[in-house]
Design an enzyme around this catalytic site. Structure first.
Site, PDB file in Angstrom:
ATOM      1  N   HIS A 107     -25.316  45.713  32.056  1.00 17.05           N
ATOM      2  CA  HIS A 107     -24.899  45.475  30.670  1.00 17.05           C
ATOM      3  C   HIS A 107     -23.401  45.224  30.553  1.00 17.05           C
ATOM      4  O   HIS A 107     -22.845  45.298  29.455  1.00 17.05           O
ATOM      5  CB  HIS A 107     -25.312  46.648  29.784  1.00 17.05           C
ATOM      6  CG  HIS A 107     -26.783  46.732  29.574  1.00 17.05           C
ATOM      7  ND1 HIS A 107     -27.432  47.879  29.156  1.00 17.05           N
ATOM      8  CD2 HIS A 107     -27.767  45.808  29.738  1.00 17.05           C
ATOM      9  CE1 HIS A 107     -28.731  47.661  29.073  1.00 17.05           C
ATOM     10  NE2 HIS A 107     -28.957  46.411  29.425  1.00 17.05           N
ATOM     11  N   CYS A 118     -15.058  29.652  28.585  1.00 16.01           N
ATOM     12  CA  CYS A 118     -15.224  29.182  29.964  1.00 16.01           C
ATOM     13  C   CYS A 118     -15.937  30.184  30.862  1.00 16.01           C
ATOM     14  O   CYS A 118     -16.263  29.862  32.002  1.00 16.01           O
ATOM     15  CB  CYS A 118     -13.873  28.807  30.560  1.00 16.01           C
ATOM     16  SG  CYS A 118     -12.818  30.218  31.010  1.00 16.01           S
ATOM     17  N   CYS A 134      -7.423  33.368  26.936  1.00 17.06           N
ATOM     18  CA  CYS A 134      -8.054  33.509  28.245  1.00 17.06           C
ATOM     19  C   CYS A 134      -7.027  33.146  29.315  1.00 17.06           C
ATOM     20  O   CYS A 134      -6.383  32.097  29.218  1.00 17.06           O
ATOM     21  CB  CYS A 134      -9.268  32.579  28.333  1.00 17.06           C
ATOM     22  SG  CYS A 134      -9.930  32.383  30.013  1.00 17.06           S
ATOM     23  N   THR A 174     -32.543  57.795  31.073  1.00 16.24           N
ATOM     24  CA  THR A 174     -32.890  56.619  30.274  1.00 16.24           C
ATOM     25  C   THR A 174     -34.019  56.944  29.310  1.00 16.24           C
ATOM     26  O   THR A 174     -34.818  57.845  29.537  1.00 16.24           O
ATOM     27  CB  THR A 174     -33.317  55.443  31.166  1.00 16.24           C
ATOM     28  OG1 THR A 174     -34.574  55.746  31.777  1.00 16.24           O
ATOM     29  CG2 THR A 174     -32.290  55.178  32.250  1.00 16.24           C
ATOM     30  N   SER A 175     -34.090  56.167  28.233  1.00 17.10           N
ATOM     31  CA  SER A 175     -35.098  56.412  27.200  1.00 17.10           C
ATOM     32  C   SER A 175     -36.456  55.828  27.563  1.00 17.10           C
ATOM     33  O   SER A 175     -37.481  56.249  27.027  1.00 17.10           O
ATOM     34  CB  SER A 175     -34.639  55.813  25.868  1.00 17.10           C
ATOM     35  OG  SER A 175     -34.607  54.391  25.943  1.00 17.10           O
ATOM     36  N   ASN A 199     -34.687  63.393  33.853  1.00 12.14           N
ATOM     37  CA  ASN A 199     -34.304  63.157  32.465  1.00 12.14           C
ATOM     38  C   ASN A 199     -34.229  64.472  31.708  1.00 12.14           C
ATOM     39  O   ASN A 199     -34.866  65.467  32.095  1.00 12.14           O
ATOM     40  CB  ASN A 199     -35.320  62.227  31.785  1.00 12.14           C
ATOM     41  CG  ASN A 199     -34.674  61.257  30.818  1.00 12.14           C
ATOM     42  OD1 ASN A 199     -33.498  61.381  30.473  1.00 12.14           O
ATOM     43  ND2 ASN A 199     -35.438  60.277  30.363  1.00 12.14           N
ATOM     44  N   LEU A 200     -33.479  64.473  30.635  1.00  8.91           N
ATOM     45  CA  LEU A 200     -33.378  65.666  29.797  1.00  8.91           C
ATOM     46  C   LEU A 200     -34.732  66.006  29.193  1.00  8.91           C
ATOM     47  O   LEU A 200     -35.111  67.176  29.079  1.00  8.91           O
ATOM     48  CB  LEU A 200     -32.341  65.450  28.690  1.00  8.91           C
ATOM     49  CG  LEU A 200     -32.069  66.632  27.771  1.00  8.91           C
ATOM     50  CD1 LEU A 200     -31.522  67.819  28.549  1.00  8.91           C
ATOM     51  CD2 LEU A 200     -31.099  66.226  26.665  1.00  8.91           C
ATOM     52  N   GLU A 201     -35.459  64.971  28.790  1.00 13.60           N
ATOM     53  CA  GLU A 201     -36.827  65.120  28.284  1.00 13.60           C
ATOM     54  C   GLU A 201     -37.623  63.904  28.698  1.00 13.60           C
ATOM     55  O   GLU A 201     -37.061  62.897  29.149  1.00 13.60           O
ATOM     56  CB  GLU A 201     -36.830  65.277  26.766  1.00 13.60           C
ATOM     57  CG  GLU A 201     -36.146  64.158  26.029  1.00 13.60           C
ATOM     58  CD  GLU A 201     -35.966  64.436  24.549  1.00 13.60           C
ATOM     59  OE1 GLU A 201     -35.863  63.459  23.786  1.00 13.60           O
ATOM     60  OE2 GLU A 201     -35.929  65.609  24.150  1.00 13.60           O
ATOM     61  N   ALA A 217     -28.757  66.605  33.305  1.00 16.50           N
ATOM     62  CA  ALA A 217     -28.438  65.756  34.454  1.00 16.50           C
ATOM     63  C   ALA A 217     -27.540  66.479  35.446  1.00 16.50           C
ATOM     64  O   ALA A 217     -27.696  66.321  36.664  1.00 16.50           O
ATOM     65  CB  ALA A 217     -27.771  64.466  33.980  1.00 16.50           C
TER      66      ALA A 217
END
Length: 231
Positions: A107, A118, A134, A174-175, A199-201, A217
């Protein structure tokens, strides 16, 4: 190609003070995502978008890697070279600051700026403005080097190749709701890899994983890495 592919999301950086989309009182709640995280929002008000990412960049500079980031760096060092790849949905640099070297930002990165004219990329200063030229073409078309809603994530061909070649796929923080990342587990599983969610949940796609562990985590990631490294 790496044999362990690790996908990380906002949950791994939350304990470093970097909020997720779902935090009830975080930075995201003060903005409409359509205004600051879409190409259309940038076209409407580029100054607002730059201000938002300048604030996120400042927030990131004040954060430090946590025990989960450090554990993944230790995993990379402890295993043979080239066997661990971190694919992150996060745009912070906490993995790198913790010592991880093989990190792919699907991302984009807060630390980089992008020319909308460009396509040139460069290290972003502490604050960017729409009129910043730029350094490659001179056009005043600077934007954050982040992938917004409606845009294609980076390195997708390379990521899918790594997923089909790995022995173990691990998803951390991650969800399981945002595609294409939510589909990575099935790609890896279909290619024969074992899969694990930390994961937390439970995530939205938790049932796609062979194994699941839940907790903070900073607790469960170091514990898992210690198991992999043999103590």
């Amino acid at each position: 190609m790496p044999k362990i592919v690790i996908l990380t999301g906002a949950g791994i950086s939350a304990e470093s003070g970097l909020g997720t989309f779902r935090d009830v009182d975080g930075l995201w709640t003060r903005y409409d995502l359509n205004d600051v995280a879409t190409p259309e929002g940038f076209a409407r008000n580029p100054a607002l978008v730059h201000d938002f990412y300048n604030a996120r960049r400042d927030n990131c500079r004040g954060a430090a890697p946590n025990a989960a980031h450090a554990a993944l760096a230790r995993l990379e060092t402890g295993l043979a070279s080239g066997e661990v790849l971190v694919v992150t949905q996060n745009i912070d640099d906490l993995h790198e600051r913790a010592g991880s070297r093989a990190v792919w930002h699907m991302h984009g990165e807060l630390a980089c700026a992008l020319c909308a004219a460009c396509g040139a990329r460069w290290d972003a200063p502490a604050a960017t403005r729409p009129e910043d030229p730029c350094p490659a073409c001179g056009a005043p078309t600077t934007r954050p080097d982040v992938v917004w809603f409606g845009e294609m994530p980076y390195l997708m061909d390379e990521i899918f190749e790594a997923l089909t070649d790995c022995d173990l796929f691990v998803s951390i923080g991650t969800s399981g709701e945002v595609y294409p990342a939510a589909g990575f587990v099935r790609v890896a599983s279909d290619a024969g890899a074992e899969t694990l969610e930390l994961n937390l949940e439970a995530s939205a796609n938790v049932l796609d994983f062979d194994q699941q562990r839940q907790g903070k985590a900073t607790d469960i990631v170091p514990a898992w890495v210690a198991e992999v490294l043999g103590g």
